[in-house]
Write an enzyme that holds these catalytic residues in place. Sequence first.
Site, PDB file in Angstrom:
ATOM      1  N   MET A 130     -29.403  34.351 -33.828  1.00 45.20           N
ATOM      2  CA  MET A 130     -28.850  35.561 -33.740  1.00 45.20           C
ATOM      3  C   MET A 130     -29.453  37.007 -32.827  1.00 45.20           C
ATOM      4  O   MET A 130     -30.510  36.594 -32.248  1.00 45.20           O
ATOM      5  CB  MET A 130     -29.223  35.771 -35.184  1.00 45.20           C
ATOM      6  N   HIS A 131     -29.012  38.000 -32.925  1.00 43.87           N
ATOM      7  CA  HIS A 131     -29.737  39.358 -32.695  1.00 43.87           C
ATOM      8  C   HIS A 131     -29.496  39.383 -31.175  1.00 43.87           C
ATOM      9  O   HIS A 131     -30.048  40.494 -30.840  1.00 43.87           O
ATOM     10  CB  HIS A 131     -31.108  39.377 -33.154  1.00 43.87           C
ATOM     11  N   ASP A 136     -27.269  31.069 -36.938  1.00 43.44           N
ATOM     12  CA  ASP A 136     -27.747  29.877 -37.084  1.00 43.44           C
ATOM     13  C   ASP A 136     -28.211  29.591 -38.514  1.00 43.44           C
ATOM     14  O   ASP A 136     -28.140  28.236 -38.947  1.00 43.44           O
ATOM     15  CB  ASP A 136     -28.993  29.749 -36.169  1.00 43.44           C
TER      16      ASP A 136
END
Length: 494
Positions: free
Chosen positions: A79-80, A236
């Site tokens: 992520m991110h 995830d």
Amino acid sequence: MYIGIDLGTSSVKMILVDFNQNIIAHANAKLSVQSPKDGYNEQDPKEWENATLDCLDSLQLQKPKEFSETISIGISGHMHGATLVNKNGEVIRPCILWNDTRSYQECIEFEKQDFDVRSISGNITMPGFTAPKINWIKNYENENFEKIFKILLPKDYLRFYLTGEYFSEMSDASGTLWLDIKNRKWSERLLACSFLEEKHMPKLVEGNEDGGILKSKFKEKYKFKNDVIIVGGAGDNAASAVGMGITNENQSFISLGTSGVFFTPTENFLSNTGDAVHSFCHCLPNKWHLMSVMLSASNCLDWVCSITNTSISEALINAEKYFLETEDLLNSSFFLPYLSGERTPHNDPHIRGSFHSMKTTTSTSNLQYAVIEGVSFGILDGVNSINKVNNNYEKIFMVGGGSKSKFWIEILATLLNRKLSVCNQSEFGAALGVARLAMNADKNLKNKENIITEIKPKETFNPREDKADYLLKRYNIWKDLYSSNCKIAPRLIS
């Protein structure tokens, strides 16, 4: 047939799943991470493309007939990450990853608004999230900022590569800081904090909804019989939760992977920004989840094994023996597991790992035990932070590489004073989760409510009452060590 793709930090994992969710073929392709400075972590999206094609080639080679019958694909991803795309669909610069801490000053800038940012985003602003990364790019690479047409999370860039379409979904989008978490939509007010508009964002869908069709060139290359749908997918940890069937508020899991995670679903939007708890949408409609994250968990064990020239199995044996046989445990060494800074509960990009109370008698086994114990204390920090707003969970499943150690699970069970269950898991848990989401795109599949079932526990561990007082005394000292270290930590980083 269905394909689950898990775009991890270190590799792309891929599975081919049949109608009964049996994994009939799997593949893995490694990725590299570039760290040009301390706290900087980047990845070249071209590697994601190549690794994905390598895995698809492998699945086709293993099971050509079944592979050709693929109906839908789900993608999970770390992520991110900030993946910037220009108007020609070209990547502008390497993706800045989830564990990059360069944008700590931009976090302060992001929250200096005339409204309460956290009440909409549901989260405290951290360097790991996407938004402050974009603010950093505007401040230090303005020529790249001006080229931005779309900002895509890693898995959504991979989707764009495969479909040519711009989509994201709720669980992954929650980690950008631009999503109105409660109302599950992009927030124009939050986007404006990064000098962006909704036009810079992909369209949002739920994780089990259609999110693009595979490009014809890939359909032809791989001889797919169907127009392959790619569903929304998941970040995830949400993907791993669906892979284990963790979608209801009485369930939770702890992941002892590279990072350490405690994850529990909720029926409503809840948050605890004071302790840097992550409050995200789940990847299924009308569900949310709370999550604590420590940036360094099992990789702390990898690190201490590398500097002591010991295998992981040997280190775990050494640590357990030390724990059981050392008479003066209360005076043994401590370890702060902050090799890459920390999120929950400190939101501290400056803190780093450190040993404390080392003596001339300190042994390799003591250091290895201190690392296991320190990571366990970090997990307890995260669970306690979530308990402040939600403790409806009953079941706690253990996953990740660290969950293979019975000794480590016993320490955690004792600290948490909870039973912990280990399941028959595979390294493809997140890929299975998004394959399950992909099954929802199959128009001919009946009883879709039975797709996501809870994984069965293999073994359950109870707290060790004889060690509880000792561990909690150590935990309280360990917390004080962080309080002392955090004051000087920024001066230690050049």
